[in-house]
Design an enzyme around this catalytic site. Structure first.
Site, PDB file in Angstrom:
ATOM      1  N   ASN A   7       3.882   0.059  -6.231  1.00 27.94           N
ATOM      2  CA  ASN A   7       2.995   0.773  -6.129  1.00 27.94           C
ATOM      3  C   ASN A   7       2.014   0.422  -7.596  1.00 27.94           C
ATOM      4  O   ASN A   7       2.431   0.769  -8.585  1.00 27.94           O
ATOM      5  CB  ASN A   7       3.393   2.260  -6.619  1.00 27.94           C
ATOM      6  CG  ASN A   7       2.136   3.386  -6.387  1.00 27.94           C
ATOM      7  OD1 ASN A   7       1.282   2.888  -6.478  1.00 27.94           O
ATOM      8  ND2 ASN A   7       2.704   4.683  -6.271  1.00 27.94           N
ATOM      9  N   CYS A  51      -1.821   4.065  -7.674  1.00 23.45           N
ATOM     10  CA  CYS A  51      -1.664   5.236  -7.662  1.00 23.45           C
ATOM     11  C   CYS A  51      -2.793   5.760  -8.576  1.00 23.45           C
ATOM     12  O   CYS A  51      -2.799   5.376  -9.705  1.00 23.45           O
ATOM     13  CB  CYS A  51      -0.245   5.910  -8.196  1.00 23.45           C
ATOM     14  SG  CYS A  51      -0.328   7.596  -8.349  1.00 23.45           S
ATOM     15  N   ASN A  56      -4.120   2.463  -0.293  1.00 22.44           N
ATOM     16  CA  ASN A  56      -3.488   3.988  -0.987  1.00 22.44           C
ATOM     17  C   ASN A  56      -4.632   4.803  -1.043  1.00 22.44           C
ATOM     18  O   ASN A  56      -5.602   4.589  -0.475  1.00 22.44           O
ATOM     19  CB  ASN A  56      -3.209   3.521  -2.742  1.00 22.44           C
ATOM     20  CG  ASN A  56      -2.202   4.506  -3.104  1.00 22.44           C
ATOM     21  OD1 ASN A  56      -2.279   5.706  -2.961  1.00 22.44           O
ATOM     22  ND2 ASN A  56      -1.310   4.042  -3.828  1.00 22.44           N
ATOM     23  N   GLY A 110      -5.600  11.490   4.812  1.00 17.88           N
ATOM     24  CA  GLY A 110      -5.912  12.266   5.857  1.00 17.88           C
ATOM     25  C   GLY A 110      -7.112  11.490   6.784  1.00 17.88           C
ATOM     26  O   GLY A 110      -7.483  10.560   6.280  1.00 17.88           O
ATOM     27  N   GLY A 120       0.941   9.000   6.769  1.00 19.67           N
ATOM     28  CA  GLY A 120       0.967   9.750   5.556  1.00 19.67           C
ATOM     29  C   GLY A 120       0.789  11.120   5.540  1.00 19.67           C
ATOM     30  O   GLY A 120       1.637  11.968   6.020  1.00 19.67           O
TER      31      GLY A 120
END
Lengths: 301, 259
Positions: A126, A129, A191, A216, A264
């Site tokens: 990652n 983030c 991400n 979303g 996700g």
């Protein structure tokens, strides 16, 4: 019908995975979903030590999606190995562990500890983030920094390495190329997109962190575009994600060039989403008389 | 604990109880598993609002398979719910959360059940389930004391109103002090300032207190780590000083949490 796909020598029974941070380590959703039906469980990011994460409110709803600023709260790699990885041993699915850190050394420590764990099939790093001040995205927004951390991780990693890319950059293909040049086995994207919501009655930020990562269905077109761009820029496989809500969405990512996809934020909306998408993908292939899912990967040039 | 499910519930009816406060009755298989202090996620149909809205259970009837949800219209999602009528269907996720520990109130104990504002509804099912000497202390903004008659069926009921139109003028703590009742155990749900006051009162007097917290939530099932609260000790699950309100709560013993 063949639904299996292979990434860096690891064979997944189908291309449907979970998006890191949206599925815990699978425990909570195993009440809703048969984890054996998934191509892989991608775990919540794990650091060398426990992280408390950000103050609340950490989540906010936005039109067609949500913002989160959890701040990578996690119990640390030792607890993760003892508890979460142990839990995952009972399932016939691949395990991809998402790794986070504040410094390169933090990442290396986690990668080294996970190296001895046979249950870990791949690592997802990652570097994207947007919700922590140090580390994470700092490594994912400059090509040189991304190249450096990728090559250092690759030197010691025992499992194939996926670099998870941030969409919060000028040109994502530059990041994809840097990861590939440094030896990454695959990339995953996108991400979350950095966003903000303001409470106009109280005249303040909704999230304690002020900004949060947007996910979303509303972000899906951005994600599809970036997957397609990267597929045209690098040879290494891509795991595509960003707003996948249905099997048709998953097909879109595959056609754009992703070898696998991750679900996700939709897990929060529909706890059965991953399994329904895996089932729906099979239905789509059957209805379109496609004998092998690999036939559609990257079919839209 | 029973398995959580997302299920379609039938609307048996809905009426308005006060300004912005609605009383929704649902027929659902999930009712059989529900206890006081737990909640359900209710899904808006409008797909621009994706997340389930956490709404506390006001009453549950396992035999009839019914849930009663009393909620306040706070935004787009709950505004949509307020339009639900008999014969409609709505998706719910549940049963969520740990609920109030009724067994903590042992026979012979004097329990005080405190609710404020939209924290009042879950106190009703608690009042029904508790089997000991019990007093309900509920606080409202004004004379629209929703659920008052329901409470009076199950327990002695003390009212506080901010404007003084009914009962004690002030908040639930003012009403508790005015009543002269010395509780052995406290249960509470309401706004943060009220819970803070109850917590410090309970800690000072050495009274066992259970408080129900709320926070912005996404998944409702313990995965996203959105709705955490600060804990006094390192939490068994998170291994940091954070507990998940949706799963480890919403009810916590007052000493366990920093609010």
């Amino acid at each position: 019908m063949n639904t299996s796909v292979t990434i860096a020598g690891v064979e997944f029974k189908n291309p449907v995975m979970t998006g890191s941070g949206t599925f815990g380590s699978g425990m909570e959703y195993s009440e809703f979903v048969d984890l054996n039906r998934l191509g892989a469980v991608v775990t919540k990011g794990v650091a060398n030590v426990a992280w408390p994460g950000n103050p609340t409110p950490r989540v906010a709803e936005v039109y067609g999606g949500m913002l989160n600023a959890i701040g990578l709260q996690n119990p640390g790699v030792d607890v993760f190995i003892e508890r979460d990885l142990e839990f995952l041993k009972q399932f016939d699915t691949k395990v991809i562990v998402n790794v986070c850190g504040k410094t390169v050394e933090d990442y290396l420590e986690v990668v080294e500890k996970l190296g001895d764990q046979a249950r870990v099939d791949m690592l997802e790093i990652n570097v994207s983030c947007p919700n922590v001040k140090e580390g994470a995205i700092a490594f994912g927004q400059k090509a040189e920094a991304l190249f450096d951390i990728t090559s250092r991780i690759k030197k010691i990693a025992k499992q194939p390495v996926i670099m998870k890319l941030s969409p919060n950059v000028t040109d994502i293909t530059e990041m994809a190329r840097a990861a590939e040049a440094a030896g990454a086995d695959a990339i995953s994207l996108i991400n979350t997109l950095t966003g903000m919501k303001i409470d106009i009655e109280r005249r303040r930020f909704v999230l304690a962190n002020k900004t949060g990562g947007m996910s979303g269905p509303a972000i899906k077109p951005v994600a599809v575009r970036m997957v397609w761009q990267c597929a045209n820029a690098v040879q290494i496989p891509i795991i595509g994600m960003g707003g996948i809500a249905t099997a048709e969405d998953a097909v879109e990512f595959l056609m754009a060039g992703a070898t696998a996809v991750a679900v996700g934020a939709m897990n929060f909306v529909n706890p059965y989403a991953t399994q329904e998408i895996a089932d729906g993908l099979e239905r789509f292939l059957a209805e379109h008389r496609i004998g092998d899912v690999n036939e559609i990967i990257g079919c839209v040039k | 604990m029973a398995q959580k499910k997302k299920a379609l519930a039938g609307v048996l009816g809905q009426r308005q109880l006060a300004d912005g406060i609605f009383d929704l009755r649902l027929k659902t298989e999930l009712a059989g598993e529900a206890h006081c202090g737990q909640f359900v996620g209710v899904y808006p149909k409008d797909k621009s609002t994706l997340l389930p809205r956490p709404i506390s259970i006001c009453e549950t009837d396992a035999k009839e398979g019914t849930l009663r949800l009393v909620y306040r219209v706070a935004g787009k999602g709950t505004a949509e719910f307020s339009g639900l009528k008999e014969g409609d269907a709505v998706e719910i996720l549940g049963i969520l959360g740990n609920g109030f520990p009724v067994e903590a109130a042992r026979p012979g104990m004097r329990a005080v059940l405190m609710g404020g504002g939209i924290g009042v509804p879950p106190i009703l099912q608690l009042a029904k389930e508790l089997d000991c000497d019990k007093t309900v202390v509920v606080g409202y903004r004004d004379s629209q004391c929703f659920l008052r008659e329901d409470f009076e069926k199950y327990a002695k009921t003390v009212i506080a109103t901010e404007d003084g139109s009914v009962g004690t003028k002030g908040n639930v703590m003012d009403a508790l002090k005015a009543s002269g009742i010395e509780p052995d155990i406290l249960y509470a749900c309401g706004p943060m300032p009220m819970l803070k006051a109850i917590r410090s009162y309970a800690l000072e007097k050495g009274i066992l207190a259970y408080i129900s917290l709320e926070e912005r939530m996404a998944c409702g099932v313990g995965a996203c780590l959105g709705c955490v609260c600060k804990t006094t000790a390192v939490d068994h699950h998170s291994h940091v000083h954070n507990a998940r309100i949706c799963t480890d709560g919403p009810v916590f013993e007052a000493r366990e949490v920093e609010i």
